[in-house]
Design a protein around this motif. Structure first.
Motif, PDB file in Angstrom:
ATOM      1  N   UNK A  28      38.901  40.700  59.303  1.00 26.80           N
ATOM      2  CA  UNK A  28      39.583  39.815  58.367  1.00 26.80           C
ATOM      3  C   UNK A  28      39.981  40.591  57.126  1.00 26.80           C
ATOM      4  N   UNK A  29      41.113  40.220  56.537  1.00 30.32           N
ATOM      5  CA  UNK A  29      41.577  40.902  55.324  1.00 30.32           C
ATOM      6  C   UNK A  29      40.682  40.551  54.160  1.00 30.32           C
ATOM      7  N   UNK A  30      40.417  41.519  53.379  1.00 24.99           N
ATOM      8  CA  UNK A  30      39.587  41.318  52.198  1.00 24.99           C
ATOM      9  C   UNK A  30      40.434  40.726  51.085  1.00 24.99           C
ATOM     10  N   UNK A  31      39.882  39.783  50.350  1.00 24.48           N
ATOM     11  CA  UNK A  31      40.617  39.217  49.222  1.00 24.48           C
ATOM     12  C   UNK A  31      40.704  40.210  48.073  1.00 24.48           C
ATOM     13  N   UNK A  32      39.916  41.265  48.105  1.00 24.33           N
ATOM     14  CA  UNK A  32      39.984  42.304  47.076  1.00 24.33           C
ATOM     15  C   UNK A  32      41.337  42.991  47.062  1.00 24.33           C
ATOM     16  N   UNK A  33      41.927  43.162  48.218  1.00 20.38           N
ATOM     17  CA  UNK A  33      43.262  43.770  48.296  1.00 20.38           C
ATOM     18  C   UNK A  33      44.287  42.872  47.625  1.00 20.38           C
ATOM     19  N   UNK A  34      44.188  41.580  47.861  1.00 19.79           N
ATOM     20  CA  UNK A  34      45.125  40.649  47.229  1.00 19.79           C
ATOM     21  C   UNK A  34      44.980  40.673  45.716  1.00 19.79           C
ATOM     22  N   UNK A  35      43.749  40.697  45.236  1.00 21.09           N
ATOM     23  CA  UNK A  35      43.536  40.746  43.794  1.00 21.09           C
ATOM     24  C   UNK A  35      44.066  42.042  43.199  1.00 21.09           C
ATOM     25  N   UNK A  36      43.935  43.131  43.902  1.00 22.42           N
ATOM     26  CA  UNK A  36      44.442  44.413  43.406  1.00 22.42           C
ATOM     27  C   UNK A  36      45.964  44.374  43.283  1.00 22.42           C
ATOM     28  N   UNK A  37      46.624  43.785  44.264  1.00 28.63           N
ATOM     29  CA  UNK A  37      48.088  43.682  44.216  1.00 28.63           C
ATOM     30  C   UNK A  37      48.515  42.778  43.064  1.00 28.63           C
ATOM     31  N   UNK A  40      48.066  44.677  39.838  1.00 24.55           N
ATOM     32  CA  UNK A  40      49.098  45.708  39.697  1.00 24.55           C
ATOM     33  C   UNK A  40      50.422  45.093  39.235  1.00 24.55           C
ATOM     34  N   UNK A  41      50.814  43.985  39.818  1.00 24.00           N
ATOM     35  CA  UNK A  41      52.056  43.315  39.418  1.00 24.00           C
ATOM     36  C   UNK A  41      51.958  42.846  37.974  1.00 24.00           C
ATOM     37  N   UNK A  42      50.807  42.331  37.578  1.00 25.56           N
ATOM     38  CA  UNK A  42      50.609  41.880  36.205  1.00 25.56           C
ATOM     39  C   UNK A  42      50.717  43.032  35.216  1.00 25.56           C
ATOM     40  N   UNK A  43      50.117  44.167  35.538  1.00 34.03           N
ATOM     41  CA  UNK A  43      50.192  45.339  34.653  1.00 34.03           C
ATOM     42  C   UNK A  43      51.631  45.833  34.532  1.00 34.03           C
ATOM     43  N   UNK A  44      52.359  45.865  35.627  1.00 33.91           N
ATOM     44  CA  UNK A  44      53.762  46.301  35.591  1.00 33.91           C
ATOM     45  C   UNK A  44      54.587  45.350  34.725  1.00 33.91           C
TER      46      UNK A  44
END
Length: 97
Positions: A28-37, A40-44
């Motif tokens: 299963x996909x980790x929700x940590x990856x979603x939070x990282x993305x 990253x979008x927020x910082x940009x």
């Protein structure tokens, strides 16, 4: 995708054995990856807003500098006009005397 496999085997004595196997395509996909993305979008976005505001401040500073220079040119023109007026008055006085 998850698939369940049931295997039945019968040995020579007539005993039946059933084996259940669950097969999965991946973890299963980790929700940590979603939070990282999302982070990253927020910082940009924040960096983009910062640079746009800096460009806007530079534009305002440039406009203010141009307005100040135009004011100084206007003052200098006024001084030249006064000097011309004084020279004309001096010529009139010299001709009259």
């Amino acid at each position: 995708m998850t698939e369940e496999r049931i295997t039945e085997t019968t040995d020579s004595a007539g005993n039946t054995h059933t084996t259940h196997t669950v097969v999965s395509d991946g973890a299963n996909r980790s929700s940590g990856t979603n939070w990282a993305i999302i982070l990253l979008v927020l910082v940009v976005a924040i960096v983009g807003i910062f640079f746009l505001s800096q460009m806007n401040n530079a534009e305002v500073a440039k406009d203010n500098a141009i307005a100040g220079a135009a004011d100084q040119v206007g003052n200098a023109a006024g001084q030249v006009g006064e000097a011309a007026q004084n020279a004309g008055n001096a010529v009139e006085d010299a001709v009259a005397n």
